[in-house]
Design a protein around this motif. Structure first.
Motif, PDB file in Angstrom:
ATOM      1  N   ARG A 251       0.824  -1.201   0.000  1.00  0.00           N
ATOM      2  CA  ARG A 251       0.000   0.000   0.000  1.00  0.00           C
ATOM      3  C   ARG A 251       0.859   1.253   0.000  1.00  0.00           C
ATOM      4  O   ARG A 251       0.584   2.225  -0.696  1.00  0.00           O
ATOM      5  CB  ARG A 251      -0.937  -0.008   1.210  1.00  0.00           C
ATOM      6  CG  ARG A 251      -1.945   1.129   1.211  1.00  0.00           C
ATOM      7  CD  ARG A 251      -2.770   1.141   2.465  1.00  0.00           C
ATOM      8  NE  ARG A 251      -1.957   1.433   3.642  1.00  0.00           N
ATOM      9  CZ  ARG A 251      -2.455   1.604   4.864  1.00  0.00           C
ATOM     10  NH1 ARG A 251      -3.747   1.470   5.068  1.00  0.00           N
ATOM     11  NH2 ARG A 251      -1.668   1.883   5.869  1.00  0.00           N
ATOM     12  N   THR A 252       1.923   1.228   0.808  1.00  0.00           N
ATOM     13  CA  THR A 252       2.801   2.400   0.868  1.00  0.00           C
ATOM     14  C   THR A 252       3.486   2.639  -0.475  1.00  0.00           C
ATOM     15  O   THR A 252       3.599   3.782  -0.934  1.00  0.00           O
ATOM     16  CB  THR A 252       3.848   2.197   1.973  1.00  0.00           C
ATOM     17  OG1 THR A 252       3.180   1.954   3.218  1.00  0.00           O
ATOM     18  CG2 THR A 252       4.726   3.434   2.110  1.00  0.00           C
ATOM     19  N   ALA A 253       3.946   1.545  -1.124  1.00  0.00           N
ATOM     20  CA  ALA A 253       4.590   1.707  -2.426  1.00  0.00           C
ATOM     21  C   ALA A 253       3.610   2.247  -3.464  1.00  0.00           C
ATOM     22  O   ALA A 253       3.957   3.122  -4.281  1.00  0.00           O
ATOM     23  CB  ALA A 253       5.177   0.368  -2.883  1.00  0.00           C
ATOM     24  N   MET A 254       2.368   1.747  -3.450  1.00  0.00           N
ATOM     25  CA  MET A 254       1.370   2.234  -4.402  1.00  0.00           C
ATOM     26  C   MET A 254       1.059   3.712  -4.158  1.00  0.00           C
ATOM     27  O   MET A 254       0.992   4.516  -5.096  1.00  0.00           O
ATOM     28  CB  MET A 254       0.100   1.406  -4.280  1.00  0.00           C
ATOM     29  CG  MET A 254      -1.001   1.814  -5.264  1.00  0.00           C
ATOM     30  SD  MET A 254      -2.561   1.005  -4.922  1.00  0.00           S
ATOM     31  CE  MET A 254      -2.975   1.767  -3.347  1.00  0.00           C
ATOM     32  N   LEU A 255       0.898   4.074  -2.890  1.00  0.00           N
ATOM     33  CA  LEU A 255       0.585   5.469  -2.591  1.00  0.00           C
ATOM     34  C   LEU A 255       1.753   6.395  -2.920  1.00  0.00           C
ATOM     35  O   LEU A 255       1.550   7.553  -3.304  1.00  0.00           O
ATOM     36  CB  LEU A 255       0.210   5.603  -1.110  1.00  0.00           C
ATOM     37  CG  LEU A 255      -1.121   4.946  -0.720  1.00  0.00           C
ATOM     38  CD1 LEU A 255      -1.309   5.009   0.784  1.00  0.00           C
ATOM     39  CD2 LEU A 255      -2.267   5.626  -1.439  1.00  0.00           C
ATOM     40  N   THR A 256       2.968   5.882  -2.775  1.00  0.00           N
ATOM     41  CA  THR A 256       4.122   6.703  -3.139  1.00  0.00           C
ATOM     42  C   THR A 256       4.114   6.996  -4.635  1.00  0.00           C
ATOM     43  O   THR A 256       4.363   8.133  -5.079  1.00  0.00           O
ATOM     44  CB  THR A 256       5.418   5.991  -2.742  1.00  0.00           C
ATOM     45  OG1 THR A 256       5.405   5.744  -1.335  1.00  0.00           O
ATOM     46  CG2 THR A 256       6.626   6.826  -3.084  1.00  0.00           C
ATOM     47  N   GLY A 257       3.783   5.959  -5.425  1.00  0.00           N
ATOM     48  CA  GLY A 257       3.698   6.188  -6.873  1.00  0.00           C
ATOM     49  C   GLY A 257       2.573   7.126  -7.242  1.00  0.00           C
ATOM     50  O   GLY A 257       2.734   8.026  -8.093  1.00  0.00           O
ATOM     51  N   SER A 294      -2.734  20.014  -0.438  1.00  0.00           N
ATOM     52  CA  SER A 294      -2.883  19.767   0.998  1.00  0.00           C
ATOM     53  C   SER A 294      -3.758  18.548   1.254  1.00  0.00           C
ATOM     54  O   SER A 294      -3.467  17.721   2.130  1.00  0.00           O
ATOM     55  CB  SER A 294      -3.479  20.998   1.677  1.00  0.00           C
ATOM     56  OG  SER A 294      -3.668  20.761   3.059  1.00  0.00           O
ATOM     57  N   MET A 295      -4.848  18.424   0.483  1.00  0.00           N
ATOM     58  CA  MET A 295      -5.711  17.256   0.624  1.00  0.00           C
ATOM     59  C   MET A 295      -4.971  15.981   0.266  1.00  0.00           C
ATOM     60  O   MET A 295      -5.112  14.944   0.940  1.00  0.00           O
ATOM     61  CB  MET A 295      -6.947  17.409  -0.253  1.00  0.00           C
ATOM     62  CG  MET A 295      -7.887  18.535   0.187  1.00  0.00           C
ATOM     63  SD  MET A 295      -9.194  18.850  -1.014  1.00  0.00           S
ATOM     64  CE  MET A 295     -10.049  17.290  -0.980  1.00  0.00           C
ATOM     65  N   LEU A 296      -4.142  16.028  -0.778  1.00  0.00           N
ATOM     66  CA  LEU A 296      -3.369  14.862  -1.179  1.00  0.00           C
ATOM     67  C   LEU A 296      -2.425  14.425  -0.067  1.00  0.00           C
ATOM     68  O   LEU A 296      -2.309  13.222   0.223  1.00  0.00           O
ATOM     69  CB  LEU A 296      -2.595  15.179  -2.460  1.00  0.00           C
ATOM     70  CG  LEU A 296      -1.656  14.086  -2.972  1.00  0.00           C
ATOM     71  CD1 LEU A 296      -2.438  12.832  -3.326  1.00  0.00           C
ATOM     72  CD2 LEU A 296      -0.857  14.590  -4.160  1.00  0.00           C
ATOM     73  N   GLU A 297      -1.757  15.387   0.563  1.00  0.00           N
ATOM     74  CA  GLU A 297      -0.861  15.042   1.669  1.00  0.00           C
ATOM     75  C   GLU A 297      -1.632  14.429   2.825  1.00  0.00           C
ATOM     76  O   GLU A 297      -1.166  13.487   3.478  1.00  0.00           O
ATOM     77  CB  GLU A 297      -0.111  16.307   2.134  1.00  0.00           C
ATOM     78  CG  GLU A 297       0.824  16.909   1.110  1.00  0.00           C
ATOM     79  CD  GLU A 297       1.982  15.983   0.776  1.00  0.00           C
ATOM     80  OE1 GLU A 297       2.323  15.120   1.611  1.00  0.00           O
ATOM     81  OE2 GLU A 297       2.538  16.116  -0.330  1.00  0.00           O
ATOM     82  N   GLY A 298      -2.828  14.967   3.080  1.00  0.00           N
ATOM     83  CA  GLY A 298      -3.639  14.403   4.156  1.00  0.00           C
ATOM     84  C   GLY A 298      -4.080  12.984   3.863  1.00  0.00           C
ATOM     85  O   GLY A 298      -4.058  12.111   4.739  1.00  0.00           O
ATOM     86  N   TYR A 299      -4.511  12.713   2.615  1.00  0.00           N
ATOM     87  CA  TYR A 299      -4.900  11.361   2.241  1.00  0.00           C
ATOM     88  C   TYR A 299      -3.745  10.387   2.403  1.00  0.00           C
ATOM     89  O   TYR A 299      -3.897   9.283   2.941  1.00  0.00           O
ATOM     90  CB  TYR A 299      -5.387  11.341   0.790  1.00  0.00           C
ATOM     91  CG  TYR A 299      -6.608  12.185   0.521  1.00  0.00           C
ATOM     92  CD1 TYR A 299      -7.506  12.487   1.541  1.00  0.00           C
ATOM     93  CD2 TYR A 299      -6.874  12.671  -0.758  1.00  0.00           C
ATOM     94  CE1 TYR A 299      -8.629  13.258   1.296  1.00  0.00           C
ATOM     95  CE2 TYR A 299      -7.994  13.439  -1.015  1.00  0.00           C
ATOM     96  CZ  TYR A 299      -8.876  13.742   0.013  1.00  0.00           C
ATOM     97  OH  TYR A 299      -9.979  14.496  -0.235  1.00  0.00           O
ATOM     98  N   LEU A 300      -2.580  10.793   1.927  1.00  0.00           N
ATOM     99  CA  LEU A 300      -1.414   9.910   1.996  1.00  0.00           C
ATOM    100  C   LEU A 300      -1.006   9.642   3.441  1.00  0.00           C
ATOM    101  O   LEU A 300      -0.652   8.519   3.807  1.00  0.00           O
ATOM    102  CB  LEU A 300      -0.255  10.512   1.218  1.00  0.00           C
ATOM    103  CG  LEU A 300      -0.457  10.614  -0.308  1.00  0.00           C
ATOM    104  CD1 LEU A 300       0.729  11.332  -0.949  1.00  0.00           C
ATOM    105  CD2 LEU A 300      -0.624   9.225  -0.906  1.00  0.00           C
ATOM    106  N   ALA A 301      -1.052  10.688   4.276  1.00  0.00           N
ATOM    107  CA  ALA A 301      -0.687  10.498   5.688  1.00  0.00           C
ATOM    108  C   ALA A 301      -1.666   9.572   6.388  1.00  0.00           C
ATOM    109  O   ALA A 301      -1.288   8.728   7.214  1.00  0.00           O
ATOM    110  CB  ALA A 301      -0.631  11.856   6.391  1.00  0.00           C
ATOM    111  N   PHE A 302      -2.955   9.701   6.062  1.00  0.00           N
ATOM    112  CA  PHE A 302      -3.961   8.833   6.685  1.00  0.00           C
ATOM    113  C   PHE A 302      -3.772   7.379   6.249  1.00  0.00           C
ATOM    114  O   PHE A 302      -3.840   6.454   7.052  1.00  0.00           O
ATOM    115  CB  PHE A 302      -5.352   9.308   6.321  1.00  0.00           C
ATOM    116  CG  PHE A 302      -6.435   8.385   6.796  1.00  0.00           C
ATOM    117  CD1 PHE A 302      -6.792   8.343   8.122  1.00  0.00           C
ATOM    118  CD2 PHE A 302      -7.069   7.532   5.900  1.00  0.00           C
ATOM    119  CE1 PHE A 302      -7.784   7.495   8.563  1.00  0.00           C
ATOM    120  CE2 PHE A 302      -8.058   6.665   6.334  1.00  0.00           C
ATOM    121  CZ  PHE A 302      -8.419   6.657   7.663  1.00  0.00           C
TER     122      PHE A 302
END
Length: 453
Positions: A251-257, A294-302
């Motif tokens: 999941r982390t690798a997918m979200l990083t991409g 900002s929303m993208l960063e919040g989604y990724l952090a969550f």
């Protein structure tokens, strides 16, 4: 169902529930009780049967035999009243019957002595003398002496007899008791060692599961061992842990991409707007792009949940000081209290974000905020109280759901993502804790953070 309810109301069921409150809760202690209780019960029954049947029977027969010997001596003395014959009777009693016999003047018998606490010999011997001889008598069986004294009042003299206690009493009972207690202790020591060896793998598995639930590293040297069932549970736990970690990595690798691709597109938008030139429409579009980023960063952090961070020491006092500085910048009143040591073992970056999200949510909607932290007995409890508008009781769980927005929501950050408390609860649960909301004494909302420290 009705029958089970009736059984649950029986006095025995209530007694069992009442006794279960005082029973030990740990598996090791309960296993020892399962081993010890039947052993004690069995030995108690065996000892009772031995004492009641064998010991009493032997003592009764020995007392009856000694009494018959004394009765025979009395018959011989009365049959041959000559003093020379008495000497022969005394000799025969000593050589053949192993009894020391004396003839005393016809003085009154001594007063009855204190009855012994464990008077089985006194009881049987007195009963046999009364039945077989039927003359006034006095006996002394009290004390640790190996001699039992018996006096019988005859017509013209008093017969005094000294007999060994072993002649009248089953005195080898202590050997049986010593063997019984000794073997029990030996078997109990073996059972304790065996149970400890069997319980240890279960304890290690519980510690490994608890550490994994708190987001901490696996205990060093953990390997599935012990009984087959325990090994299967340990192997299943390790496989589950590997699957969870693999899913998190994927999941982390997918979200990083995804993050890289979306940021590239947003950067391209910014460059194209910069070429257009400053206008009101361009400024609005730039603001929308900033909100999207900002929303993208919040989604990724969550979604990421800070799961890859290792556990370390976190200074709670320094965190509270930073929150006070932030409150002063926002012109809000923030008071803090700390009870217990300030150092806690958590994932520092994730826990710092947890505190910032919860306290920041209160500072955004309240004028006065109070943070109380207690780090006692291996558990950290942080209460954040404010005097803001609060949240209705039936909507408090909704604010923890990702992307849920309330009409007067307190969990909306400036970008409007509504992920502040969702991220906070995700971090708390990854530490093996949780966050709950309730009414605050200050009139607003209380957020209570509970995590193992």
């Amino acid at each position: 169902m009705w029958r089970w309810r009736r059984l649950a109301r029986l006095p025995g069921a209530r007694l069992f529930r009442g006794a279960s409150r005082y029973l030990p809760k740990r598996l090791y202690a309960r296993s020892l009780i399962i081993v010890i209780a039947p052993m004690i019960l069995l030995q108690s029954v065996v000892a009772f049967v031995f004492m009641e049947r064998h010991w009493q029977t032997v003592t009764h027969r020995l007392s009856a035999a000694v009494t018959r010997d004394i009765a025979a001596i009395i018959d011989m003395i009365e049959t041959f009243p000559s003093s020379d014959n008495h000497a022969e009777v005394i000799r025969i009693a000593q050589e053949r019957l192993n009894l020391r016999v004396d003839l005393l003047p016809p003085d009154p018998l001594p007063p009855p002595g204190a009855r012994p606490f464990f008077g089985i010999l006194d009881e049987f011997l007195s009963a046999e003398i009364s039945r077989q001889i039927n003359l006034p008598f006095w006996i002394d069986t009290v004390g640790d002496s190996n001699i039992v004294e018996i006096r019988v009042r005859m017509e013209e003299q008093v017969l005094r007899v000294f007999a060994r206690r072993s002649q009248t009493y089953a005195s080898n009972t202590h050997i049986f008791l010593l063997w019984m207690v000794g073997t029990s202790l030996f078997l109990l020591a073996i059972a304790v060692a065996f149970l400890r060896n069997q319980i240890r793998p279960i304890t290690q598995l519980a510690e490994a599961a608890e550490s994994f639930g708190k987001g901490r590293p696996m205990p060093a040297g953990f390997q599935p061992r012990g009984a087959e069932e325990v090994r299967r549970a340990g192997i299943a736990f390790l496989r589950m842990r590997e699957r969870i970690e693999r899913q998190i990595e994927q999941r982390t690798a997918m979200l990083t991409g995804v993050s890289h691709d979306l940021r590239t597109i947003l950067t391209r938008f910014k460059l194209q707007l910069a070429l257009v030139g400053p206008t009101a429409e361009v400024d609005a579009l730039n603001q929308d792009i900033d909100d999207m980023q900002s929303m993208l960063e919040g989604y990724l952090a969550f979604a990421r949940g800070e799961a890859a961070e290792d556990t370390g020491s976190f200074d709670l006092a320094a965190c509270l000081r930073r929150l006070e500085d932030e409150a002063r910048l926002q012109k809000r009143e923030l008071t803090t209290e700390l009870e217990g040591p300030p150092e806690v073992q958590v994932r520092p970056t994730a826990f710092s974000r947890l505190m910032a999200n919860v306290v920041g949510n209160s500072l955004r909607y309240a004028e006065r905020v109070k943070v109380s932290a207690r780090n006692l007995e291996g558990r950290l409890v942080v209460c954040v109280d404010d005097n803001g508008p609060g949240i209705p009781a039936d909507r408090r769980e909704d604010v923890f759901k990702p992307f849920v927005r309330l009409d007067e929501a307190r969990n909306q950050d400036e970008s409007g993502t509504g992920l502040g408390l969702s991220i906070a609860r995700d971090i708390a649960r990854s530490h093996g804790g949780d966050i709950s909301l309730e009414d605050s004494p200050l009139g607003g909302l209380r957020a209570t953070i509970r995590v193992p420290a």
